[in-house]
Write a protein that holds these residues in place. Structure first.
Motif, mmCIF file in Angstrom:
data_model
loop_
_atom_site.group_PDB
_atom_site.id
_atom_site.type_symbol
_atom_site.label_atom_id
_atom_site.label_comp_id
_atom_site.label_asym_id
_atom_site.label_seq_id
_atom_site.Cartn_x
_atom_site.Cartn_y
_atom_site.Cartn_z
ATOM 1 N N THR A 1 0.783 -1.243 0.000
ATOM 2 C CA THR A 1 0.000 0.000 0.000
ATOM 3 C C THR A 1 0.812 1.290 0.000
ATOM 4 O O THR A 1 0.247 2.363 -0.220
ATOM 5 N N LYS B 1 0.645 3.869 -3.089
ATOM 6 C CA LYS B 1 -0.644 4.559 -3.187
ATOM 7 C C LYS B 1 -0.766 5.624 -2.098
ATOM 8 O O LYS B 1 -1.163 6.759 -2.366
ATOM 9 N N THR C 1 0.600 1.945 -7.990
ATOM 10 C CA THR C 1 1.198 0.788 -7.341
ATOM 11 C C THR C 1 1.941 -0.054 -8.379
ATOM 12 O O THR C 1 1.692 0.070 -9.578
#
Length: 180
Positions: A29, A32, A148
Motif C-alpha cells: 500500500t 498509493k 502501485t
C-alpha cells in the motif's frame, strides 16, 4: 495482486503486532498512500515524513479498523489524507509581520536557486531519456503519480515481479546516470 481480503487480513494481523504482516501491508500500500500524501502536500520531503507518520498511526490504530465490507484502502487512504492535511495546516502562514515591508526577504527563490533547480530537472529528464520508454513511464508513474507496482504490471501486461525488477534496474541506471 493484493485483494481486499488480503489487506483486511494484514490489518488484522498488524493489530496483533505481527511485524511481517506490517511489512507486507507497507509493500502492498505504500506507493498509493505516498501518492495521496504527495498530492495533498505538494512537497516530496514532507510527503515522505507524513508517510512514515501514516504507518506509525496504522501500527497504533490497526485494532480500531472494522471490517465493514468496504475497501480497507478507504480506511488507509483516509488516515494518510487526514495526516497530510494536518501537516498542511501546521505550516506557518506566510503573512507579513507589521512593520517596514522593505525589510522582508523575498519569498520567491532567487535566480541562483531557480537556475540550480532547472539544471537538476534537466539532468533527471536527460537520465530518464536514457531508459526505455516503457521503463521511464513506469518510474514516473510509481514515484511521481503514486501508482502501485500492481497497477503498472497490469498496464504493461507483465508479471508483478517483472515490474519490480524493471523499476529496481531503472533506478540503478538513473543513479548511475546522475552520478556521472
Amino acid at each position: 495482486m493484493t485483494s481486499i481480503t488480503d489487506i483486511e487480513a494484514m490489518i488484522a494481523r498488524v493489530a496483533l503486532r505481527d511485524r511481517a504482516a506490517f511489512a507486507a501491508l507497507y509493500d502492498a500500500t505504500s506507493a498509493k498512500l505516498f501518492g495521496v500524501c504527495l498530492r495533498v502536500l505538494n512537497n516530496r520531503s514532507e510527503a515522505e515524513d507524513t508517510l512514515q507518520e501514516v504507518y506509525l498511526r496504522i501500527w497504533a490504530k490497526a485494532d480500531t479498523y472494522a471490517v465493514t465490507g468496504h475497501s480497507p484502502m478507504t480506511w488507509l487512504i483516509t488516515v494518510a489524507r487526514n495526516l497530510a492535511i494536518d501537516r498542511l495546516r501546521k505550516r506557518k502562514p506566510e503573512t507579513a509581520p507589521p512593520g517596514d515591508m522593505d525589510e522582508l526577504p523575498a519569498s520567491a527563490p532567487g535566480p541562483e536557486a531557480v537556475a540550480m533547480e532547472r539544471s537538476e530537472r534537466a539532468r533527471i529528464a536527460a537520465c530518464l531519456e536514457e531508459l526505455d520508454e516503457g521503463k521511464a513511464d513506469a518510474v514516473r508513474s510509481v514515484y511521481l503519480d503514486g501508482l502501485t507496482y500492481q497497477d503498472l504490471a497490469t498496464r504493461h501486461d507483465v508479471p508483478l515481479n517483472t515490474m519490480r525488477t524493471w523499476l529496481r534496474r531503472s533506478l540503478i541506471k538513473l543513479r548511475e546516470c546522475l552520478t556521472r
